[in-house]
Design an enzyme around this catalytic site. Structure first.
Site, PDB file in Angstrom:
ATOM      1  N   SER A   1       0.854  -1.196   0.000  1.00 58.42           N
ATOM      2  CA  SER A   1       0.000   0.000   0.000  1.00 58.42           C
ATOM      3  C   SER A   1       0.888   1.244   0.000  1.00 58.42           C
ATOM      4  O   SER A   1       2.006   1.207   0.524  1.00 58.42           O
ATOM      5  CB  SER A   1      -0.855  -0.011   1.265  1.00 58.42           C
ATOM      6  OG  SER A   1      -1.374   1.276   1.507  1.00 58.42           O
TER       7      SER A   1
ATOM      8  N   TYR B   1      -1.162  -1.229  10.373  1.00 61.62           N
ATOM      9  CA  TYR B   1      -1.344  -1.395   8.920  1.00 61.62           C
ATOM     10  C   TYR B   1      -0.133  -0.832   8.185  1.00 61.62           C
ATOM     11  O   TYR B   1       0.489  -1.507   7.364  1.00 61.62           O
ATOM     12  CB  TYR B   1      -2.625  -0.686   8.474  1.00 61.62           C
ATOM     13  CG  TYR B   1      -2.941  -0.863   7.002  1.00 61.62           C
ATOM     14  CD1 TYR B   1      -3.594  -2.005   6.546  1.00 61.62           C
ATOM     15  CD2 TYR B   1      -2.580   0.100   6.064  1.00 61.62           C
ATOM     16  CE1 TYR B   1      -3.893  -2.181   5.197  1.00 61.62           C
ATOM     17  CE2 TYR B   1      -2.866  -0.060   4.712  1.00 61.62           C
ATOM     18  CZ  TYR B   1      -3.521  -1.195   4.279  1.00 61.62           C
ATOM     19  OH  TYR B   1      -3.809  -1.367   2.941  1.00 61.62           O
TER      20      TYR B   1
ATOM     21  N   LYS C   1       2.579  -3.130   6.128  1.00 56.99           N
ATOM     22  CA  LYS C   1       2.725  -2.993   4.678  1.00 56.99           C
ATOM     23  C   LYS C   1       4.180  -2.691   4.311  1.00 56.99           C
ATOM     24  O   LYS C   1       4.664  -3.112   3.266  1.00 56.99           O
ATOM     25  CB  LYS C   1       1.781  -1.909   4.141  1.00 56.99           C
ATOM     26  CG  LYS C   1       0.316  -2.337   4.165  1.00 56.99           C
ATOM     27  CD  LYS C   1       0.055  -3.497   3.219  1.00 56.99           C
ATOM     28  CE  LYS C   1      -1.388  -3.929   3.160  1.00 56.99           C
ATOM     29  NZ  LYS C   1      -1.644  -5.006   2.210  1.00 56.99           N
TER      30      LYS C   1
END
Ligand SMILES: NC(=O)c1ccc[n+]([C@@H]2O[C@H](COP(=O)([O-])OP(=O)(O)OC[C@H]3O[C@@H](n4cnc5c(N)ncnc54)[C@H](OP(=O)(O)O)[C@@H]3O)[C@@H](O)[C@H]2O)c1
Length: 310
Positions: free
Chosen positions: A187, A200, A204
């Site tokens: 991401s 998160y 990532k």
């Protein structure tokens, strides 16, 4: 006479110039100039593609578009009824495609279960493409200590364990054939140290690092290993409407597939690649700007939750 200071100044200037030219190149070449590679050739003629998290959003779209290109599919997600309906949808449109489904909840990192539920199917088939797509995000941005601990653990596990273990499991057969494609979906949020979506963002970055090391380790193997770092795509995960920079999932995947074998790490689309050029800005500036943006997202989410609670 040229002094040491002058030499450093020339080096600095060359570096700035290099960054600038590379920035322009990466926006223009993969999307506007390069001709897409033949995926069957890169896959070494192996007919099967695996897509994790393939019943919705980006994963489902990869599955559809790979079927369109003639690949058989192994779809892995956690809900059997959704797997069945995606299988039916794709089979109806692409009659000659074989599709297998595996129901697996990737919050379960127990390797014995991987060995029982997933690996036997993978070892039976000639896998040309592995799309490590499954990923977990937050319901809304929140301070690290306030996030439900189970959610934090699930995000850390789902975003790191499947990509690591499935890649390791697939490599032996790809190495034997000196070919294959592995796409690891990360991401744009991996490029910044982003508060309120901490696990998160950090998980990532793990994908970027892992994939980049693997590219180096297997550089002469004939295997194509790509990191894909999209920004916001309109899916259930983002819960956002399409706009110029918030992309339609079909268009995003169409464009991303064209970059396979062309570029090792990219955003997948020209819009997101332009957007991601901000990640070349000085870190303190970038982190400040993004923290401000996530705070705004958090405010909106907090207000919406208050409305629901009232
Ligand atoms: N959307 C974005 O803006 C965006 C931006 C950058 C990167 N990404 C990345 O792109 C990938 C796909 O995102 P998306 O937006 O397409 O997500 P999505 O629409 O929420 O779809 C997620 C898919 O993963 C499956 N899944 C979720 N949790 C699972 C679990 N524990 N075990 C097995 N399968 C599970 C879901 O299946 P069920 O329906 O059965 O739960 C669904 O098929 C993720 O890695 C995400 O981080 C997304």
């Amino acid at each position: 006479m040229i002094g040491v200071l002058d030499i450093f100044a020339y080096l600095a200037l060359s570096y700035i110039l290099y960054r600038f030219i590379r920035g322009i190149y990466i926006i223009i070449y993969p999307y506007l100039i390069a001709r897409p590679k033949n995926l069957h050739k890169l896959a070494g003629g192996a007919k099967w593609a695996i897509v994790t998290g393939s019943t919705d959003g980006i994963g489902k779209e990869y599955a559809i578009q790979l079927a369109q290109k003639g690949f058989n599919l192994i779809l892995i997600s956690r809900t059997q009824s959704k797997l069945d309906s995606v299988k039916a949808e794709i089979s109806k449109e692409f009659k000659n495609i074989e599709i297998e489904t595996i129901v697996y909840n990737f919050t379960n990192a127990n390797l014995n279960d991987y060995k029982k539920e997933i690996l036997p199917m993978i070892e039976k088939k000639e896998i040309g493409i592995l799309v490590n797509n499954v990923g977990l995000y937050y319901d809304y941005p929140e301070m690290f200590h306030k996030v439900d601990l189970q959610r934090t653990a699930d995000i850390a596990i789902v975003n790191t364990v499947p990509v690591t273990c499935l890649t390791a499991a697939i490599l032996p057969q790809m190495l034997k054939r000196h070919s294959g494609i592995i796409i690891n979906i990360s991401s744009g949020l991996s490029y910044a140290k982003l508060p309120y979506v901490t696990t998160y963002s950090a998980s990532k970055l793990y994908i970027n690092h892992l994939t980049s090391i693997l590219r180096s380790e297997y550089s002469n193997s004939g295997i194509t290993i790509q990191t894909l770092c999209p920004n916001i795509v309109s899916t259930n995960m983002s819960k956002m409407e399409e706009s110029f920079f918030i992309l339609n999932v079909k268009k995003m995947v169409q464009s991303s597939i064209k970059t396979i074998g062309i570029i090792d790490e990219c955003s997948g689309t020209i819009q997101h690649q332009i957007q991601s050029s901000v990640f070349g800005l000085p870190e303190f500036f970038l982190n400040f700007g993004l923290k401000f943006q996530v705070k705004e997202f958090k405010k909106v989410a907090d207000a919406e939750r208050k409305k629901v609670d009232a």
